[in-house]
Design a protein around this motif. Structure first.
Motif, PDB file in Angstrom:
ATOM      1  N   GLU A 126     -26.430  10.863 -24.233  1.00  0.00           N
ATOM      2  CA  GLU A 126     -25.676   9.639 -23.967  1.00  0.00           C
ATOM      3  C   GLU A 126     -25.413   9.548 -22.462  1.00  0.00           C
ATOM      4  O   GLU A 126     -24.712  10.399 -21.905  1.00  0.00           O
ATOM      5  CB  GLU A 126     -24.347   9.659 -24.727  1.00  0.00           C
ATOM      6  N   VAL A 127     -25.961   8.541 -21.817  1.00  0.00           N
ATOM      7  CA  VAL A 127     -25.751   8.354 -20.378  1.00  0.00           C
ATOM      8  C   VAL A 127     -24.408   7.667 -20.180  1.00  0.00           C
ATOM      9  O   VAL A 127     -24.216   6.522 -20.599  1.00  0.00           O
ATOM     10  CB  VAL A 127     -26.890   7.532 -19.745  1.00  0.00           C
ATOM     11  N   VAL A 128     -23.472   8.391 -19.549  1.00  0.00           N
ATOM     12  CA  VAL A 128     -22.124   7.830 -19.343  1.00  0.00           C
ATOM     13  C   VAL A 128     -22.020   7.049 -18.040  1.00  0.00           C
ATOM     14  O   VAL A 128     -21.063   6.310 -17.838  1.00  0.00           O
ATOM     15  CB  VAL A 128     -21.035   8.924 -19.391  1.00  0.00           C
ATOM     16  N   GLY A 129     -22.993   7.221 -17.153  1.00  0.00           N
ATOM     17  CA  GLY A 129     -22.970   6.482 -15.899  1.00  0.00           C
ATOM     18  C   GLY A 129     -23.992   7.015 -14.924  1.00  0.00           C
ATOM     19  O   GLY A 129     -24.697   7.984 -15.201  1.00  0.00           O
ATOM     20  N   VAL A 130     -24.047   6.325 -13.780  1.00  0.00           N
ATOM     21  CA  VAL A 130     -24.922   6.707 -12.673  1.00  0.00           C
ATOM     22  C   VAL A 130     -24.071   6.776 -11.418  1.00  0.00           C
ATOM     23  O   VAL A 130     -23.295   5.850 -11.127  1.00  0.00           O
ATOM     24  CB  VAL A 130     -26.061   5.681 -12.482  1.00  0.00           C
ATOM     25  N   GLY A 131     -24.229   7.847 -10.663  1.00  0.00           N
ATOM     26  CA  GLY A 131     -23.539   7.995  -9.387  1.00  0.00           C
ATOM     27  C   GLY A 131     -24.547   8.215  -8.282  1.00  0.00           C
ATOM     28  O   GLY A 131     -25.455   9.032  -8.436  1.00  0.00           O
ATOM     29  N   VAL A 132     -24.413   7.469  -7.190  1.00  0.00           N
ATOM     30  CA  VAL A 132     -25.326   7.606  -6.057  1.00  0.00           C
ATOM     31  C   VAL A 132     -24.541   7.682  -4.762  1.00  0.00           C
ATOM     32  O   VAL A 132     -23.455   7.125  -4.644  1.00  0.00           O
ATOM     33  CB  VAL A 132     -26.358   6.452  -5.983  1.00  0.00           C
ATOM     34  N   LEU A 133     -25.114   8.391  -3.799  1.00  0.00           N
ATOM     35  CA  LEU A 133     -24.486   8.430  -2.488  1.00  0.00           C
ATOM     36  C   LEU A 133     -24.633   7.084  -1.797  1.00  0.00           C
ATOM     37  O   LEU A 133     -23.672   6.536  -1.275  1.00  0.00           O
ATOM     38  CB  LEU A 133     -25.088   9.542  -1.619  1.00  0.00           C
ATOM     39  N   VAL A 134     -25.862   6.533  -1.794  1.00  0.00           N
ATOM     40  CA  VAL A 134     -26.132   5.275  -1.107  1.00  0.00           C
ATOM     41  C   VAL A 134     -26.904   4.332  -2.019  1.00  0.00           C
ATOM     42  O   VAL A 134     -27.963   4.682  -2.537  1.00  0.00           O
ATOM     43  CB  VAL A 134     -26.951   5.500   0.190  1.00  0.00           C
ATOM     44  N   ASP A 135     -26.360   3.126  -2.205  1.00  0.00           N
ATOM     45  CA  ASP A 135     -27.053   2.068  -2.931  1.00  0.00           C
ATOM     46  C   ASP A 135     -27.536   1.067  -1.899  1.00  0.00           C
ATOM     47  O   ASP A 135     -26.752   0.344  -1.308  1.00  0.00           O
ATOM     48  CB  ASP A 135     -26.119   1.390  -3.926  1.00  0.00           C
ATOM     49  N   ARG A 136     -28.835   1.059  -1.649  1.00  0.00           N
ATOM     50  CA  ARG A 136     -29.400   0.121  -0.684  1.00  0.00           C
ATOM     51  C   ARG A 136     -30.199  -0.971  -1.383  1.00  0.00           C
ATOM     52  O   ARG A 136     -31.100  -1.560  -0.818  1.00  0.00           O
ATOM     53  CB  ARG A 136     -30.222   0.843   0.384  1.00  0.00           C
ATOM     54  N   SER A 137     -29.818  -1.234  -2.659  1.00  0.00           N
ATOM     55  CA  SER A 137     -30.527  -2.244  -3.451  1.00  0.00           C
ATOM     56  C   SER A 137     -29.997  -3.654  -3.218  1.00  0.00           C
ATOM     57  O   SER A 137     -30.464  -4.583  -3.856  1.00  0.00           O
ATOM     58  CB  SER A 137     -30.422  -1.911  -4.945  1.00  0.00           C
ATOM     59  N   ASN A 138     -29.004  -3.782  -2.354  1.00  0.00           N
ATOM     60  CA  ASN A 138     -28.341  -5.074  -2.150  1.00  0.00           C
ATOM     61  C   ASN A 138     -27.729  -5.568  -3.464  1.00  0.00           C
ATOM     62  O   ASN A 138     -27.685  -6.764  -3.731  1.00  0.00           O
ATOM     63  CB  ASN A 138     -29.312  -6.120  -1.588  1.00  0.00           C
ATOM     64  N   GLY A 139     -27.277  -4.631  -4.293  1.00  0.00           N
ATOM     65  CA  GLY A 139     -26.658  -4.970  -5.565  1.00  0.00           C
ATOM     66  C   GLY A 139     -27.636  -5.409  -6.634  1.00  0.00           C
ATOM     67  O   GLY A 139     -27.229  -5.899  -7.686  1.00  0.00           O
ATOM     68  N   GLN A 140     -28.926  -5.232  -6.395  1.00  0.00           N
ATOM     69  CA  GLN A 140     -29.946  -5.715  -7.322  1.00  0.00           C
ATOM     70  C   GLN A 140     -30.369  -4.692  -8.369  1.00  0.00           C
ATOM     71  O   GLN A 140     -30.989  -5.064  -9.356  1.00  0.00           O
ATOM     72  CB  GLN A 140     -31.187  -6.174  -6.541  1.00  0.00           C
ATOM     73  N   ALA A 141     -30.075  -3.428  -8.165  1.00  0.00           N
ATOM     74  CA  ALA A 141     -30.485  -2.400  -9.128  1.00  0.00           C
ATOM     75  C   ALA A 141     -29.519  -2.412 -10.308  1.00  0.00           C
ATOM     76  O   ALA A 141     -28.400  -1.939 -10.211  1.00  0.00           O
ATOM     77  CB  ALA A 141     -30.513  -1.024  -8.471  1.00  0.00           C
ATOM     78  N   ASP A 142     -29.956  -2.976 -11.427  1.00  0.00           N
ATOM     79  CA  ASP A 142     -29.152  -3.011 -12.641  1.00  0.00           C
ATOM     80  C   ASP A 142     -29.670  -1.933 -13.571  1.00  0.00           C
ATOM     81  O   ASP A 142     -30.753  -2.057 -14.145  1.00  0.00           O
ATOM     82  CB  ASP A 142     -29.237  -4.383 -13.306  1.00  0.00           C
ATOM     83  N   LEU A 143     -28.904  -0.864 -13.699  1.00  0.00           N
ATOM     84  CA  LEU A 143     -29.337   0.277 -14.491  1.00  0.00           C
ATOM     85  C   LEU A 143     -28.792   0.247 -15.917  1.00  0.00           C
ATOM     86  O   LEU A 143     -29.041   1.153 -16.695  1.00  0.00           O
ATOM     87  CB  LEU A 143     -28.956   1.564 -13.763  1.00  0.00           C
ATOM     88  N   GLY A 144     -28.020  -0.781 -16.235  1.00  0.00           N
ATOM     89  CA  GLY A 144     -27.536  -0.954 -17.591  1.00  0.00           C
ATOM     90  C   GLY A 144     -26.371  -0.071 -17.983  1.00  0.00           C
ATOM     91  O   GLY A 144     -25.971  -0.057 -19.150  1.00  0.00           O
ATOM     92  N   VAL A 145     -25.847   0.697 -17.035  1.00  0.00           N
ATOM     93  CA  VAL A 145     -24.682   1.556 -17.282  1.00  0.00           C
ATOM     94  C   VAL A 145     -23.765   1.470 -16.066  1.00  0.00           C
ATOM     95  O   VAL A 145     -24.168   0.977 -14.999  1.00  0.00           O
ATOM     96  CB  VAL A 145     -25.084   3.039 -17.516  1.00  0.00           C
ATOM     97  N   ARG A 146     -22.562   1.955 -16.230  1.00  0.00           N
ATOM     98  CA  ARG A 146     -21.632   1.992 -15.098  1.00  0.00           C
ATOM     99  C   ARG A 146     -22.288   2.726 -13.936  1.00  0.00           C
ATOM    100  O   ARG A 146     -22.795   3.841 -14.100  1.00  0.00           O
ATOM    101  CB  ARG A 146     -20.354   2.708 -15.517  1.00  0.00           C
ATOM    102  N   THR A 147     -22.267   2.094 -12.772  1.00  0.00           N
ATOM    103  CA  THR A 147     -22.876   2.694 -11.586  1.00  0.00           C
ATOM    104  C   THR A 147     -21.859   2.714 -10.453  1.00  0.00           C
ATOM    105  O   THR A 147     -21.233   1.697 -10.166  1.00  0.00           O
ATOM    106  CB  THR A 147     -24.132   1.908 -11.149  1.00  0.00           C
ATOM    107  N   GLU A 148     -21.707   3.872  -9.844  1.00  0.00           N
ATOM    108  CA  GLU A 148     -20.800   4.057  -8.710  1.00  0.00           C
ATOM    109  C   GLU A 148     -21.600   4.533  -7.515  1.00  0.00           C
ATOM    110  O   GLU A 148     -22.426   5.441  -7.640  1.00  0.00           O
ATOM    111  CB  GLU A 148     -19.730   5.104  -9.031  1.00  0.00           C
TER     112      GLU A 148
END
Length: 191
Positions: free
Chosen positions: A136-158
């Motif tokens: 069960e994927v509870v979320g995604v955490g990344v240091l840097v999101d350079r997607s301009n908010g376009q990366a929709d991974l379908g789960v909570r992303t921080e």
């Protein structure tokens, strides 16, 4: 940590680069985040990943996983901060896979982490690996999101940093039009 403190760490370590880059996604850009420059310093890695881990505390995370190469250290340090195990995926025959006898049990709560996302493609592949094993994927955490908010991974992303960086298709890259050679980050390859 404040956004300013995080940016200061990236600047101090030379992790924010300017030039002409060919990204893993195949797109080109004039800016690149070389997180390996930050992650070579344990004191910064501990601070950044501790901040990322704090955003998922209380969700019952049992395992942290990231894609090789960029996600290995992030996974390890976030796992350490949460007091859980850390795994990583690798490419096998061009596909992301869980190797080295790593396992994920059905129903296991997994946090997926990465250093930088542009399209989110590698993270999406890791999510698919986890789900294919019943995790069960509870979320995604990344240091840097350079997607301009376009990366929709379908789960909570921080993300510790969300930055707007222009990317170009190679056929429409103004830097290529200027004759500037593109560097593939993480290597010495120049196009």
């Amino acid at each position: 940590m404040t956004k300013e403190e995080i940016i200061q760490i990236f600047e101090q370590t030379g992790a924010m680069l300017s030039g002409h880059f060919r990204l893993t996604s195949g797109k080109h850009s004039n800016r690149y985040f070389q997180c390996a420059q930050v992650l070579q310093y344990p004191q910064y890695t501990e601070k950044l990943c501790g901040e990322l881990a704090s955003r998922f505390a209380g969700l019952g995370v049992q395992t942290v996983i990231g894609p090789a190469m960029g996600g290995i250290l992030v996974s390890y340090e976030v796992g350490r901060a949460l007091g859980v195990r850390s795994l990583f995926t690798e490419r096998e025959n061009g596909r992301m896979a869980l190797r080295r006898n790593f396992t994920i049990a059905p129903g296991e709560k997994v946090l997926v982490v990465e250093d930088v996302i542009t399209t989110g493609g590698s993270v999406a592949e890791v999510i698919n690996v986890v789900r294919s094993l019943g995790g069960e994927v509870v979320g995604v955490g990344v240091l840097v999101d350079r997607s301009n908010g376009q990366a929709d991974l379908g789960v909570r992303t921080e993300a510790l940093l969300q930055v707007s960086v222009e990317t170009y298709e190679p056929d429409h890259c103004p830097l290529c039009s200027q004759g500037l050679p593109a560097v593939k980050p993480g290597s010495r390859a120049v196009e």
